[in-house]
Design an enzyme around this catalytic site. Sequence first.
Site, PDB file in Angstrom:
ATOM      1  N   PRO A 299     149.414  26.394  37.911  1.00  0.00           N
ATOM      2  CA  PRO A 299     148.418  25.715  38.717  1.00  0.00           C
ATOM      3  C   PRO A 299     147.026  26.277  38.323  1.00  0.00           C
ATOM      4  CG  PRO A 299     150.271  25.961  40.287  1.00  0.00           C
ATOM      5  CD  PRO A 299     150.570  26.457  38.666  1.00  0.00           C
TER       6      PRO A 299
ATOM      7  N   CYS B 237     142.621  25.635  38.611  1.00  0.00           N
ATOM      8  CA  CYS B 237     141.367  25.084  39.085  1.00  0.00           C
ATOM      9  C   CYS B 237     140.568  24.329  38.052  1.00  0.00           C
ATOM     10  CB  CYS B 237     140.271  25.761  39.813  1.00  0.00           C
ATOM     11  SG  CYS B 237     141.229  26.622  41.302  1.00  0.00           S
TER      12      CYS B 237
ATOM     13  N   TYR C 271     144.995  24.509  43.194  1.00  0.00           N
ATOM     14  CA  TYR C 271     145.561  24.633  44.584  1.00  0.00           C
ATOM     15  C   TYR C 271     145.205  23.216  45.372  1.00  0.00           C
ATOM     16  CZ  TYR C 271     140.744  26.354  45.755  1.00  0.00           C
ATOM     17  OH  TYR C 271     139.431  26.594  45.874  1.00  0.00           O
TER      18      TYR C 271
ATOM     19  N   TYR D 266     153.117  27.764  48.146  1.00  0.00           N
ATOM     20  CA  TYR D 266     152.381  28.524  47.328  1.00  0.00           C
ATOM     21  C   TYR D 266     151.890  29.873  48.343  1.00  0.00           C
ATOM     22  CZ  TYR D 266     147.877  29.985  44.888  1.00  0.00           C
ATOM     23  OH  TYR D 266     146.739  30.558  44.367  1.00  0.00           O
TER      24      TYR D 266
ATOM     25  N   HIS E  61     148.128  35.131  45.869  1.00  0.00           N
ATOM     26  CA  HIS E  61     146.677  35.324  45.935  1.00  0.00           C
ATOM     27  C   HIS E  61     146.459  35.286  47.439  1.00  0.00           C
ATOM     28  CE1 HIS E  61     146.950  33.220  41.934  1.00  0.00           C
ATOM     29  NE2 HIS E  61     146.887  34.431  41.605  1.00  0.00           N
TER      30      HIS E  61
ATOM     31  N   ARG F 148     155.692  30.208  44.482  1.00  0.00           N
ATOM     32  CA  ARG F 148     154.740  30.967  43.883  1.00  0.00           C
ATOM     33  C   ARG F 148     154.522  32.303  44.741  1.00  0.00           C
ATOM     34  NH1 ARG F 148     148.779  29.628  40.837  1.00  0.00           N
ATOM     35  NH2 ARG F 148     149.187  31.259  39.282  1.00  0.00           N
TER      36      ARG F 148
ATOM     37  N   ASP G 100     145.466  39.873  38.186  1.00  0.00           N
ATOM     38  CA  ASP G 100     146.710  38.883  37.949  1.00  0.00           C
ATOM     39  C   ASP G 100     146.044  38.031  36.672  1.00  0.00           C
ATOM     40  OD1 ASP G 100     147.485  35.713  39.010  1.00  0.00           O
ATOM     41  OD2 ASP G 100     148.767  37.292  38.259  1.00  0.00           O
TER      42      ASP G 100
ATOM     43  N   ARG H 108     144.856  29.839  31.121  1.00  0.00           N
ATOM     44  CA  ARG H 108     143.566  29.733  30.363  1.00  0.00           C
ATOM     45  C   ARG H 108     143.862  29.477  28.789  1.00  0.00           C
ATOM     46  NH1 ARG H 108     142.107  35.768  31.903  1.00  0.00           N
ATOM     47  NH2 ARG H 108     144.520  35.732  32.061  1.00  0.00           N
TER      48      ARG H 108
ATOM     49  N   CYS I  60     142.736  31.856  23.458  1.00  0.00           N
ATOM     50  CA  CYS I  60     141.985  32.076  24.737  1.00  0.00           C
ATOM     51  C   CYS I  60     141.331  33.475  24.217  1.00  0.00           C
ATOM     52  CB  CYS I  60     142.807  31.861  25.793  1.00  0.00           C
ATOM     53  SG  CYS I  60     142.216  32.960  27.246  1.00  0.00           S
TER      54      CYS I  60
ATOM     55  N   CYS J 188     137.798  35.621  28.394  1.00  0.00           N
ATOM     56  CA  CYS J 188     136.422  36.060  28.814  1.00  0.00           C
ATOM     57  C   CYS J 188     136.287  35.488  30.346  1.00  0.00           C
ATOM     58  CB  CYS J 188     135.396  35.245  28.230  1.00  0.00           C
ATOM     59  SG  CYS J 188     135.457  33.665  28.055  1.00  0.00           S
TER      60      CYS J 188
ATOM     61  N   ASP K 166     121.203  29.311  20.889  1.00  0.00           N
ATOM     62  CA  ASP K 166     120.168  30.238  21.634  1.00  0.00           C
ATOM     63  C   ASP K 166     118.743  30.017  20.978  1.00  0.00           C
ATOM     64  OD1 ASP K 166     122.439  33.116  21.771  1.00  0.00           O
ATOM     65  OD2 ASP K 166     122.110  31.459  22.990  1.00  0.00           O
TER      66      ASP K 166
END
Lengths: 313, 704, 250
Positions: free
Chosen positions: B29, B31, B61, B170, B173, B223, B268, B323, B346, B349, B658
Site C-alpha cells: 500500500p 499513496c 491507506y 492496517y 505507522h 500490517r 520505515d 518506491r 529507485c 530520495c 534548470d
Amino acid sequence: MSVLIVAEHRRGKVRPITLEMVSAAKELGDETAVAVIAKDPAAIADQVDVEGVNEILYVKVDAEGFENDVYREALEQVISDRSPHVVLVGFSIDSMGFAPALAAKLGLGFASDVFALRRDGDDLVAERSFYGSKVNAELDFPNTERVLLMIRPTAWPPAEGDGAAVSAEVDVTISASRARHVDFQEVAASEDVDITGADFLLSVGRGVGEKENVGQFEELADKMGATLSVSRPLVDQGWMPSSRQVGQSGKTVKPKVYLALGISGAVQHLAGMKTSGTIIAINTDPEAAIFNVAHYGAVADLFEVAEELEKLY
Amino acid sequence: MARDPKYDILFEPIQIGPKTMKNRFYQIPHCNGFGSEKPLNQAYFRAMKAEGGYAAVCTEYCSIHPESDDTHRVSARLWDDDDIKNLGLMCDMLHEHGALAAAELWYGGPHAPCMETRCVPRAPSQIPSDFEHLTYPKEMDKDDIREVQGFYVEAAKRAREAGFDIVYVYGSHSYLPQQFLTPYYNRRTDEYGGSFENRARFWRETIEQVKDAVGDDCAIAVRMSTDMFMGEAGTQLERDCLPFVELVDDIVDVWDINVSGISEWGEDATPSRFYPSGRLLPWQKAVKGVSKKPVLGVGRFTSPDLMVEAINDGALDIIATCRPSISDPWLPRKIDEGRLDDIRECIGCNICISRWEIGGPPLICTQNATAGEEYRRGWHPERFEQAANADNDVLIVGAGPAGMECARVLGERGMRRVHLVEGQDDMGGIMRWIPQFPGLGEWARVVNYRKIQIDKLKNVEFIPNTRLDAEGVKTYGAEIVIVATGGYWATDGLNGCTHDTIPGADASQSWCATPEQIMAEGKAVGDKVLIVDNDGYFTGVSLAEKLAEEGKQVTLMTHLGHIAPYMHFTLEAPNMHRKLHKLKVEIVTYQIPTQISEGGVTSAHVYDEEHLTEWAVDSVVLVTQRRSNEALYRELKDSVGIDALQSEGISGFYRIGDCVAPRLVADCIFDGHRLAREIDSDNPEVPLPFKRERHVIEREAVPA
Amino acid sequence: MKVLVAVKQVAILGDEVEFTEDDRDVDPDYLDYALNEWDSYATEEALRLVEAAGSGEVVVISVGDEDAEDSMRRCLAMGADRGIRVESVRTLDPIQVARALAEVVRSESPDLVFAGVQSSDSVQAATGGALAGLLDMPLVAVVTKIELGDGKATVNRELEGGLVDVVEVDTPAVITIQTGINEPRYATLRAIKQAEDKEIDVRQPGDLGPQAQRVRRMFVPPKGEGAEMLDGGAAEVAQRIKELVEEKMA
C-alpha cells in the site's frame, strides 16, 4: 607434420610464449624446430633447449633487435629451406609486424590468437574465438600446403625439462630493413589513467567500506604492478573518478589478469570485465555472482588477503 | 532474453488464504494523491504495475469511515457505494493483468485531523496526536469500540463488492489497531488496556470480525509495525509484536511487516541517505520465525539478488516494494525477461513521499517522469510512439538530467539522429557532484540508468568534451535545437529573503565559495566555515555534513525558522539533525547576512534588523539561491535571432531544465521527458493540456 | 598528400546467439554492426596528417556489402574525402580481405596506408600486415605516434608492458594504428549530412586467392565449472594469487 617455431625474444631474453609454443607443438606430435633469429643466436639458444625441441636453428642477422622486414625475409628463407608443415609464432606485437605479411605473401594457411590445436588425420585443426570472444570456432586449412598460426600467450604451459636439440645454422640474406629500430622508451605514467589499456587490473568494490581504505589498495596495486580500477558504487560516492570505473556505465576492460577484491558481481559490473583473461575474485560471500565468471576465487576477507599480499611484494 | 534461473524463486506462485499470487512481487500500500476521487488516475496508475508483472497491487491507506479523514493528505475511501464503483475500476484493471487487488482498510484516529469531514476521530486514550498536534480524539467506550469495529466490517464488505481480493486490518505507522496495542497511545485500565492480552484485544477482535465477514472470499492481511524504536512506551518486537503474531496467526492469511511509528516513519520508508536496501529484514525474519503464514514486507528492494537472498534466508516469502515500483512499475517483468540493466532503480530520495507529506499534490518520481501521468497525460513508461516529425536531427546542448532524459525519450520516439553534446567529459551535469555528498551515492543511479539506455539507442550519440558556442549551435546541422545548460548557485548572495544580493558576497574570492565550486571544482575552504543557506532543501546541510566530516568547524545559517524544511517532507530531517548535532555543526536560525568580507560575516535577526551578530570565519559558502545558465539560450534567441536560426534549417528551438528555472531534479527530468513526448505537437514549447478528473456540471441541470 | 584508411564494419554479438544451419557462422539476426573502434583512431590520425600537410585527401577503403557503407559514412562525416568499397560476400578471411584491398591500394598510389591493429569482432590483427605483404610495402604494426619526415616517418610501436619501440620506417608504408593514438573527433550533424553526398566508389573484387582459413564449426564455448576455489587462509590465498599473476602476466 613438422613444426617450425619462431622464437620471440627481446633484449637477450626469450619470452615465455616461445616455450608455450613448444608445448603446443607437442599436440601435433612431430619434428619441432625452433628458429632463433638474432644478431647472436647462440647467446639465446640455451633458453629454448627444452624437452620437445628437436632442432634449434641459428639464424644470424645484422639487426640488434626485432625488425619486421628482417624477420619476414629471414623466415621466408628458413621456410624455403626447411619446408615445415606448420609455422608457429606468438600472437604478439612483434609477430603482428611480420607474420600476416608473410602468410599473405606466401599464400599460407593462417589463423591468429589460436588457443587449441589438434590433428584430425592429416588435417590441422585450430581453435580460436570470434565475435568479440563470445563464440569459438574450429578452423581447418584445406586450401594451402602450409599453415602459419599465431599462438595465444598462456594458452599452453611453458615446456620444461632439459632438451637435447641439435643445432643448425641457416644462412639468410636480408635485402632491406625498411622499418628500423631506433630506440626504446619507457612510457611515462600519465595523469589520466586508461584502465582499458592495462594488462593487470586490481579492482575494488563496495567491500572496501570507507573512502579512506581506497588508498591502501592503490598502493597495493602499485606494488603488484597493477592498475587500480573500481566498481560503480565507489564512483557514485565520489571516492574515485569515473575513468576508473569498470562496468556497463563505465569502461569495458579485457586485461590479462583481473583481480577483484570485495566486488560482488552485479550484472552491470560483470558486463564490463567478464571476458578478461584470468579473473581472480576474493569475496566474503560464497554466493557472490562474481564467482560465476571468475577462474579462481577465494571466500576470504579482502583486507586480510591484501595484508598478506603486501608482505609478498 | 531469458530469465536467469537463479531468480526463478521470485516467479513461483504462492497461496494467501483463498487467493493465489502468480509470483512473489507485491506492490505494498502506498499513496499517490489520487484516492477514490480520481478513480481513473488511480486505476491507470495501479494497473501499470500489474502490467509490469506485479502479482498483487494495493490501494493507498483506504479510509473506512468519514471519521478517518486525513485531508489535506489524500487517502482512498470506501464509505459508500459510489466509492465501490470508483475503486472497482482499479480492481477490474488489475484483474485484467492477472494481479490481485488489495484494500488497506484504515482508521487513523487522532493522526487524521478530519479537516474535510469535520468529524471527531476516536482513539483508545485521549492524548493529542504526535503527528497532528492539534487533533484530540474522543476516548472510546465499549460502544465506540463496537461501532468502530463495525466500520471495519462494513468497509471490508464494500471492498469485497468492489472486487478486492485482499483486505487489510492496517495498524502500522501507529494507526488505530496498533494504537490499542501500544502503551504510548493506550492508557486504558479496562479489558482493552494494560496487559498484552488486553492491548491486543481490539486488533484481534477486529481481525476476527473482518474474517468472519469476508474471509471466505478475501485474504486477510495484517500490517504491523514490529518495533517503534520508542523503548517500552512504543510497540516492541519481543514484548508485543511476536506474541501478537502468535496470537492471531491462525486467522491471518498474510503478514505485512514494518517498523517505526508515525512521527519518524522515515525509519520505515528509509531514505537512501541513511539506510541501504533491506533495512527491515531482521524484523521481517523475526516474524517469519514465529508465523506459519506468508510474510511480506518492503526494504527499498531494487536488486533481484537481494530479493532472492531475502527469501532464501527465511526473512520474506513475498517481496514487497513501494518506491521501487514507482520508479519502475515493470521491475518484475524486466527481471523475468533478463533485462536487468533496463531496471530504473529507485534512488531513495523520497520525493514521492514528500508530495504526500505536503498534502494534496499527486506523487512525482525523480527517476520516472511518467509516475502519476499514466492517465492524465497517457504516458507509458515503456512505450513510446514514433514521433510524427521523426525525420529530423536533434541537437541537445547539455547532458544533465533534463538533457539526458530528453535525449533518451527522443531516441525511443525514433528521431532520425539525436546528438547529446556535453562540455564535461561525461554525462550527468549537476548529478555528477550531488551524489558525492555523504550518503547520496544511490542518487547517481539517475545518471547510470540513462547512460546505459542512451548507449543502447542507436540513433542517439553522446558527444563529450565539446562546449558549443552560439555559432557552433547554429551551424551544427540540427533541425531541432534544445538547450539544456543547467543552472548554478548565485555567486553574489542573491536570495529569496531580501530579494537582493549580500554586500561583499563574491564567490570569485578565495574565501568565498558556492556549492559547485567546492564539489565540482574542488575549491578549498578554510577551517572555520559559515554556510549561508536560504535554500530550504538538502544542499546546505549536505555541505555542512561533508565539511564537518572533513574536520571543519561549520556554522549553518538560515533565515528560516528551521534548517532544510523540505527534508521534513522527505523524512530525512530527524536523522539529518542527529548527524549535524553529532558533528557539532552550529545551526543558526532567523539570521540573514548584512555584510560578508574576508574573515567575517555580520548578520541581522530577521525580525529585528537592529540585532546584529558578528561571525569570525575563514570561508563563507553561499547557498542562497540558484540561477539559470541561460547565456547560450539568450544569445541564440536575442543576438542570433530565431529568423537566423530558421535560415540555418532550425525549425524548433527550445530549452529545458534548470536553464529555464532552477528546480528539483525530478522536475528537470520531467521537463526533458515532456518536451520529447510532445516534440511533434503543434507548439512543443507549450505543454499540452492534460486530463483533469473533476466534476463538470451541466449548467442547465443545476437546480435553482 | 594521400592517406588511405582501411576500415571495417564490425559485427557485434549480444548475449544471445543462434548459429546458421551449417553451424559455421552466427545467424545474422543476432548481430548488430558498427564502425571498428580502431578505425576511428586511424581515420582521425589520417585527417590530422593531411591537415598538417596543408593539402591532400583521406580516402577510406573497405571490403563489404552495401550495409558496410554506414561505417564508411561515419569516417566521411569525420572528414574523410571519399570512399572506395569492394563488394564482398560475408566472412572473408583477413588474407582474402587484404587481397581485395591491395587492388584498391595499387590503383590509388597513396603516401600512407592505415589500418586498425585489429577488428573488435575477429581480432585476427592480420589485415593490415597482410596488405603490406601483398604490396611489398614497409610495415609497422601497433603504432601509437607518427611523425612524418622526408621519405620516411618516425613512429612509436607500442610493446607489451608499456615499453615503446621507436622505429624509423621508409614511406610509402602501411601502418596499423593502435587505439589511444589520438582523440577521434566527433562529427556534427551537418558533417554527417554532408557525408551522405560524398562519393563512395563501388568495385568488384578481383581474384581473392585461396581461403587462408575455413570454419569447420562455430559454437558457444562450454561454461567452465565455475571458479577454482583457492584453499587455505589469507596467507595461502595471497601466495597463490602472486603465483597466478606471475604466470598469467608473463
